[in-house]
Enzyme design. Structure first.
Site, PDB file in Angstrom:
ATOM      1  N   LYS A  63       7.632  22.207   4.593  1.00 36.31           N
ATOM      2  CA  LYS A  63       8.638  22.842   5.447  1.00 36.31           C
ATOM      3  C   LYS A  63      10.026  22.273   5.145  1.00 36.31           C
ATOM      4  CE  LYS A  63       9.988  23.424  10.206  1.00 36.31           C
ATOM      5  NZ  LYS A  63       9.938  22.849  11.519  1.00 36.31           N
ATOM      6  N   ASN A 101      11.442  42.586   6.694  1.00 33.76           N
ATOM      7  CA  ASN A 101      12.347  43.665   7.113  1.00 33.76           C
ATOM      8  C   ASN A 101      11.736  44.377   8.318  1.00 33.76           C
ATOM      9  OD1 ASN A 101      10.630  45.947   6.150  1.00 33.76           O
ATOM     10  ND2 ASN A 101      11.002  44.959   4.175  1.00 33.76           N
ATOM     11  N   ILE A 152       7.384  48.222  -7.624  1.00 36.14           N
ATOM     12  CA  ILE A 152       6.016  48.752  -7.703  1.00 36.14           C
ATOM     13  C   ILE A 152       6.027  50.242  -8.042  1.00 36.14           C
ATOM     14  CG2 ILE A 152       3.848  48.999  -6.422  1.00 36.14           C
ATOM     15  CD1 ILE A 152       4.958  46.601  -4.670  1.00 36.14           C
ATOM     16  N   PHE A 160       9.775  56.775  -1.606  1.00 33.36           N
ATOM     17  CA  PHE A 160      10.643  56.921  -0.445  1.00 33.36           C
ATOM     18  C   PHE A 160      12.011  56.372  -0.808  1.00 33.36           C
ATOM     19  CE2 PHE A 160       8.777  58.185   3.687  1.00 33.36           C
ATOM     20  CZ  PHE A 160       7.549  58.611   3.196  1.00 33.36           C
TER      21      PHE A 160
HETATM   22  N1  CTP Z   1       9.826  50.110  -3.990  1.00 31.66           N
HETATM   23  C1  CTP Z   1       8.815  49.477  -4.656  1.00 31.66           C
HETATM   24  N2  CTP Z   1       8.963  48.193  -5.069  1.00 31.66           N
HETATM   25  C2  CTP Z   1      10.110  47.531  -4.843  1.00 31.66           C
HETATM   26  C3  CTP Z   1      11.169  48.185  -4.134  1.00 31.66           C
HETATM   27  C4  CTP Z   1      10.983  49.473  -3.724  1.00 31.66           C
HETATM   28  O1  CTP Z   1       7.758  50.082  -4.880  1.00 31.66           O
HETATM   29  N3  CTP Z   1      10.241  46.287  -5.247  1.00 31.66           N
HETATM   30  C5  CTP Z   1       9.644  51.516  -3.598  1.00 31.66           C
HETATM   31  C6  CTP Z   1       9.590  51.794  -2.115  1.00 31.66           C
HETATM   32  O2  CTP Z   1       8.269  51.748  -1.642  1.00 31.66           O
HETATM   33  C7  CTP Z   1      10.164  53.187  -2.044  1.00 31.66           C
HETATM   34  C8  CTP Z   1      11.151  53.237  -3.182  1.00 31.66           C
HETATM   35  O3  CTP Z   1      10.758  52.207  -4.074  1.00 31.66           O
HETATM   36  O4  CTP Z   1       9.190  54.169  -2.315  1.00 31.66           O
HETATM   37  C9  CTP Z   1      12.589  53.033  -2.815  1.00 31.66           C
HETATM   38  O5  CTP Z   1      12.739  51.908  -1.991  1.00 31.66           O
HETATM   39  P1  CTP Z   1      14.179  51.550  -1.412  1.00 31.66           P
HETATM   40  O6  CTP Z   1      14.094  50.306  -0.609  1.00 31.66           O
HETATM   41  O7  CTP Z   1      14.801  52.773  -0.782  1.00 31.66           O
HETATM   42  O8  CTP Z   1      15.018  51.343  -2.707  1.00 31.66           O
HETATM   43  P2  CTP Z   1      15.207  50.109  -3.625  1.00 31.66           P
HETATM   44  O9  CTP Z   1      14.492  50.350  -4.900  1.00 31.66           O
HETATM   45  O10 CTP Z   1      14.875  48.857  -2.919  1.00 31.66           O
HETATM   46  O11 CTP Z   1      16.775  50.224  -3.920  1.00 31.66           O
HETATM   47  P3  CTP Z   1      18.001  49.865  -2.955  1.00 31.66           P
HETATM   48  O12 CTP Z   1      17.533  48.757  -2.063  1.00 31.66           O
HETATM   49  O13 CTP Z   1      19.056  49.485  -3.904  1.00 31.66           O
HETATM   50  O14 CTP Z   1      18.334  51.121  -2.205  1.00 31.66           O
END
Ligand code: CTP
Length: 401
Positions: free
Chosen positions: A290, A213, A310, A327
């Site tokens: 690959k 990303n 996490i 976040f």
């Molecule tokens: N996060 C994490 N582990 C994951 C996904 C997210 O620890 N597998 C944590 C990110 O570091 C952040 C928070 O969860 O602190 C929210 O991440 P975000 O991408 O906004 O949300 P998602 O849980 O991925 O939900 P969505 O994509 O549906 O908004």
């Protein structure tokens, strides 16, 4: 009326060479406004960019330029000059003076004072991005940090030499905040361990491809640096990024979400955990060879599997950090989604930011966030990511005391 937070504090300001030397004038002005006494040492390089007269006008005291000027009976010696200060600040600190400090050279007044001092030292590096990123400068800075020298900045942005990157002098108010932290014993996170995640994760598809990303790691890395500046021991678990590790931070590099979870769990116990990483929600099964295009054939189908969360795992596990900050990267219904995320994941605070089209947050230098806590929602103005980090670190320190 300005608060005289640094009243009666004596600061020896060493101004070394570089285009950023002009910012030392603003730094002196802010320090004087805060009540500090400022004595300046101007290096030969620094004198190419600012005059002794302008430093003298703002500091309202004599400016020292040459070692031999201190041999005069009426002057204090260089040892005394270095000892009469409460703190020595090198701003801007050129690559040259960092190298001199690291190797213990005493070839001019500034380096001699720095070698002779027994006072705390703060350096604010400023130089061309390639010079900052050079392994020699990085090694010199690491050496200084290991000897207890505090570092503020450098910041990232466009440079006078038409390049872009890390190397800009930290803004004068941020340098003043670092000075206050050192002088007023404001290292409120001393003795605390903080875990920070940052950057994207890379989920491999085959040996050459991966899912990723747009996260640059700037916000997470800045938070790690700001927490370290307040005295915390910081473990930074980061996915692949192209930005430098902040000074004084223990980096654990990882690639995938699964590796990030293992590294985070291994870093516990922690007093605080800040999850700023943009973790990939899904991974795919890794093809050991690959994937090849089959002429005329259908494209391969990626079967996605959900990654561990996490933030939720650490928030709901043991040992749980006393304060867990997540976040929320949202493109719509920012605050409502962030509040729901806070409840769902079981963290204490959520820093919500809008990553929708046109926001330039992901990969950019600035951020506009809302802090969602049990007490409500605070909307912060748009700030540089380094300033968001400094504010968040301050709030974390207040929450722990
Ligand atoms: N996060 C994490 N582990 C994951 C996904 C997210 O620890 N597998 C944590 C990110 O570091 C952040 C928070 O969860 O602190 C929210 O991440 P975000 O991408 O906004 O949300 P998602 O849980 O991925 O939900 P969505 O994509 O549906 O908004």
């Amino acid at each position: 009326m300005a608060t005289l937070r640094l009243q009666h504090k004596r600061i020896l300001l060493i101004v070394s060479g570089g285009i950023a030397a002009y910012k030392s004038l603003e730094l002196i002005r802010l320090l004087r406004k805060s009540g500090a006494w400022v004595t300046c040492v101007l290096t030969k390089g620094g004198a190419e960019f600012v005059t002794p007269l302008s430093l003298q006008a703002l500091s309202e005291t004599k400016v020292y330029t040459e070692l031999f000027s201190l041999t005069d009976e009426s002057e204090m010696g260089h040892i005394q000059l270095s000892r009469t200060a409460d703190l020595i600040v090198v701003a801007p600190a050129s690559a040259d003076i960092l190298a001199k400090m690291a190797s213990g050279m005493a070839s001019d007044l500034a380096s001699t004072v720095l070698l002779a001092t027994d006072k705390p030292v703060l350096v604010a590096p400023a130089m061309n991005v390639r010079m900052w990123e050079h392994p020699a400068t990085q090694a010199n800075t690491a050496t200084l940090v290991s000897r207890g020298v505090a570092v503020v900045g450098p910041d990232e942005g466009p440079m006078a030499c038409n390049e872009f990157g890390f190397g800009r002098l930290a803004e004068p108010p941020v340098i003043v905040a670092a000075i206050e932290a050192l002088l007023l014993g404001k290292r409120p996170l001393a003795g605390r361990h903080v875990l920070v995640t940052s950057g994207p994760t890379h989920e491999p598809i085959d040996p050459v491809r991966y899912i990723a990303n747009r996260s640059s790691g700037r916000q997470g890395h800045a938070i790690a640096g700001a927490l370290a500046a307040l005295g915390a021991r910081v473990t930074l678990v980061s996915g692949p990024v192209e930005i430098p590790t902040p000074a004084g931070v223990d980096l654990r590099p990882v690639e995938t979400a699964a590796e990030m979870l293992v590294a985070c769990a291994a870093a516990l116990p922690a007093d605080v955990a800040v999850f700023a990483a943009a973790v990939a929600d899904w991974r795919t099964e890794l093809a050991t060879l690959k994937l090849k295009k089959v002429p005329g054939g259908a494209p391969p189908e990626l079967k996605l599997t959900t990654n561990p969360d996490i933030l939720a795992t650490i928030s709901q596990g043991t040992p749980r950090p006393r304060l867990v900050v997540g976040f929320a990267a949202e493109t719509n219904d920012l605050v409502a989604n962030a509040q729901a995320k806070r409840a769902r994941k079981g963290c204490d605070w959520i820093v919500a930011n809008n990553v929708g089209e046109g926001s330039h947050v992901m990969g950019g230098l600035r951020n506009e966030v809302h802090l969602v806590t049990a007490d409500g929602v605070e909307t912060w103005p748009e700030l540089a990511k380094t300033e968001v980090a400094a504010r968040l670190a301050q709030r974390i320190a207040e929450a722990l005391t």
